[in-house]
Scaffold this active site. Structure first.
Site, PDB file in Angstrom:
ATOM      1  CG  ASP A 156      -8.222  -8.249  -2.996  1.00  0.00           C
ATOM      2  OD1 ASP A 156      -7.588  -7.711  -3.919  1.00  0.00           O
ATOM      3  OD2 ASP A 156      -8.130  -7.888  -1.797  1.00  0.00           O
ATOM      4  CG  HIS A 157      -6.971  -8.958 -10.204  1.00  0.00           C
ATOM      5  ND1 HIS A 157      -6.109 -10.019 -10.295  1.00  0.00           N
ATOM      6  CD2 HIS A 157      -7.398  -8.730 -11.462  1.00  0.00           C
ATOM      7  CE1 HIS A 157      -6.011 -10.413 -11.557  1.00  0.00           C
ATOM      8  NE2 HIS A 157      -6.784  -9.648 -12.293  1.00  0.00           N
ATOM      9  NE  ARG A 158      -5.803  -5.708  -2.251  1.00  0.00           N
ATOM     10  CZ  ARG A 158      -6.138  -5.183  -1.072  1.00  0.00           C
ATOM     11  NH1 ARG A 158      -5.422  -4.185  -0.572  1.00  0.00           N
ATOM     12  NH2 ARG A 158      -7.163  -5.658  -0.395  1.00  0.00           N
ATOM     13  N   PRO A 190      -8.982  -4.069  -5.498  1.00  0.00           N
ATOM     14  CG  PRO A 190      -6.999  -4.716  -6.559  1.00  0.00           C
ATOM     15  CD  PRO A 190      -7.561  -4.299  -5.228  1.00  0.00           C
ATOM     16  CB  VAL A 229     -11.533  -9.376 -11.229  1.00  0.00           C
ATOM     17  CG1 VAL A 229     -11.865 -10.067 -12.545  1.00  0.00           C
ATOM     18  CG2 VAL A 229     -10.414  -8.366 -11.431  1.00  0.00           C
TER      19      VAL A 229
END
Length: 450
Positions: free
Chosen positions: A420-422, A240, A242
């Site tokens: 990486d939004h994780r 995911p 951003v």
């Protein structure tokens, strides 16, 4: 006559195969240890493969354009030096036939210096182009001669023809088919014994209905382009992502660049804004180590993990003659501005010349892409998996700007950080980008934090 085979070694990161680009040694010529014998293209780079044997080359198991899987035979060498001078012309055997020694007595795959062994070569074979004899025919059973050329789209019939020994067509006809993007397996030839002629290929390119043929140029997706495409799909559908943006007044930095470029330590090095952006990113990583990390998926009972890398292997996206590559500068966190400048110059020069090595493409931890050199204000960079962040530098332009409370024309740069939004939340991403912007806006801040 003692003969030994050399099988294609693992060229790095478990790459499954390589495409033969050109041979550097002809059949019947002598070879020595570490002499480059063939140029191959992997999914990462163009590589010259050296010989681990000394003797005379008697068999080349693939030709330019063939794809050879790791562990499959590449060449056969007569290692008897006394018999080498007496060798006559050697006929190249059919693909998939093993000649000579299969492997060392202990069962290990031969390994060249600089290449890692592959655990298993697997049951698959070289995927060759079919060869023809001097009359343009393969040694296979005769096929019934059809009344005229025809395209055979039926899957069962197509599969049946694939199981036959080969397609009957001369090399010029095969080249024409490749240039036109036509699969010879789907053409029924009208020549003797079903030989496919130039007229058959040209007839097959015509549309089935009387409609104007579209002008389409087909480009095979191989090598670096294939690897890049696969990585970008993985990136887009796995992490995911951003992206955050910032505009920075870099007037002072550009003035400092002019003074630094005049120093003797930078002789022969083109000092660009990219150098200062790279130095700022390295400092930001020191302040926020989580940005230099990657995601490791769960394996078995072990949960997923975030891997924080102590070393910063700084990747630089470069447009090379063979497509986009991202070589990296290993352990860049320990470099001063002079060393970093020289490393950047050497890396980008080699990449643009197509001389990048497989080693430099492995193990990157964070990447910079400079799209500003193409006149683009800014864009949304996509992650280079498995890295957690990528920084884009956009165009640097004179721009109206409020400076010291007054409207003025200043030199302004655009930056974008994708993460990486994780792993990286919005706050951390914003802090990293703000720190980079602060260092580029004021060289004194960069000096204080480095």
């Amino acid at each position: 006559m003692p003969r030994e085979q050399f099988r294609l070694p693992d060229l790095g990161e478990g790459l499954p195969d390589a495409e033969i680009v050109r041979w550097l040694v002809a059949v019947g010529e002598p070879v020595t240890i570490n002499q480059p014998i063939v140029e191959v293209e992997t999914a990462k780079a163009l590589v010259e493969v050296p010989s681990p044997l000394t003797g005379v080359l008697v068999v080349r198991h693939a030709e330019p354009g063939d794809t050879v899987e790791v562990g499959r035979p590449l060449i056969t060498v007569d290692t008897d030096a006394t018999a080498a001078a007496d060798l006559g012309p050697v006929t190249r055997p059919d693909h998939g036939t093993d000649h000579g020694t299969d492997s060392p007595a202990d069962g290990r795959t031969p390994v060249l210096v600089g290449y890692g062994p592959r655990a298993s070569a697997g049951p698959s074979h070289t995927r060759p182009r079919q060869r023809t004899d001097e009359n343009g025919q393969n040694r296979q059973q005769e096929r019934n001669k059809p009344d005229g050329p025809a395209i055979r789209p039926d899957h069962a019939e197509h599969a049946e023809r694939r199981s036959q020994p080969g397609v009957l067509a001369k090399p010029p006809v095969r080249k024409l088919a490749r240039d036109l993007g036509i699969d010879l397996w789907r053409i029924a030839g009208t020549g003797p014994h079903g030989t496919i002629s130039r007229a058959d290929v040209e007839a097959a390119r015509l549309p089935a209905r009387e409609e104007p043929a579209s002008r389409v140029r087909r480009i095979p997706v191989t090598g670096v382009r294939r690897a890049t495409a696969a990585a970008m799909v993985t990136s887009a559908y796995t992490a995911p992502q951003v992206t955050e943006f910032v505009s920075v007044d870099v007037t002072e930095m550009m003035a400092a660049r002019d003074r630094i470029a005049a120093l003797p330590e930078f002789t022969g090095v083109k000092v660009t804004a990219l150098l200062f952006v790279a130095q700022a990113l390295l400092t930001a990583v020191q302040r926020h180590p989580m940005i230099n990390s990657s995601w490791a998926e769960a394996v078995g009972d072990a949960p997923a993990q975030i891997l924080i890398h102590e070393d910063v292997n700084l990747g630089i996206a470069v447009a090379s003659p063979r497509g986009l590559v991202v070589p990296n500068i290993p352990r860049a966190q320990g470099m001063g501005l002079v060393a970093l400048g020289h490393a950047l110059h050497e890396l980008t020069t080699a990449a643009r010349a197509g001389k990048i090595t497989p080693d430099s493409l492995r193990g990157g931890t964070i990447t910079i892409t400079n799209i500003g050199v193409f006149g683009i204000d800014i864009g949304t960079p996509i992650l280079n998996p498995p890295e957690a962040a990528i920084l884009a530098l956009g165009a640097i332009r004179p721009t109206p700007w409020i400076h010291n409370g007054e409207l003025a024309v200043r030199t302004v740069a655009q930056l974008a950080l994708t993460f990486d939004h994780r792993i990286v939340d919005g706050e951390l991403g914003a802090r990293v980008l703000a720190d980079i912007g602060a260092m580029l806006a004021d060289p004194a801040v960069a000096l204080a934090w480095s």
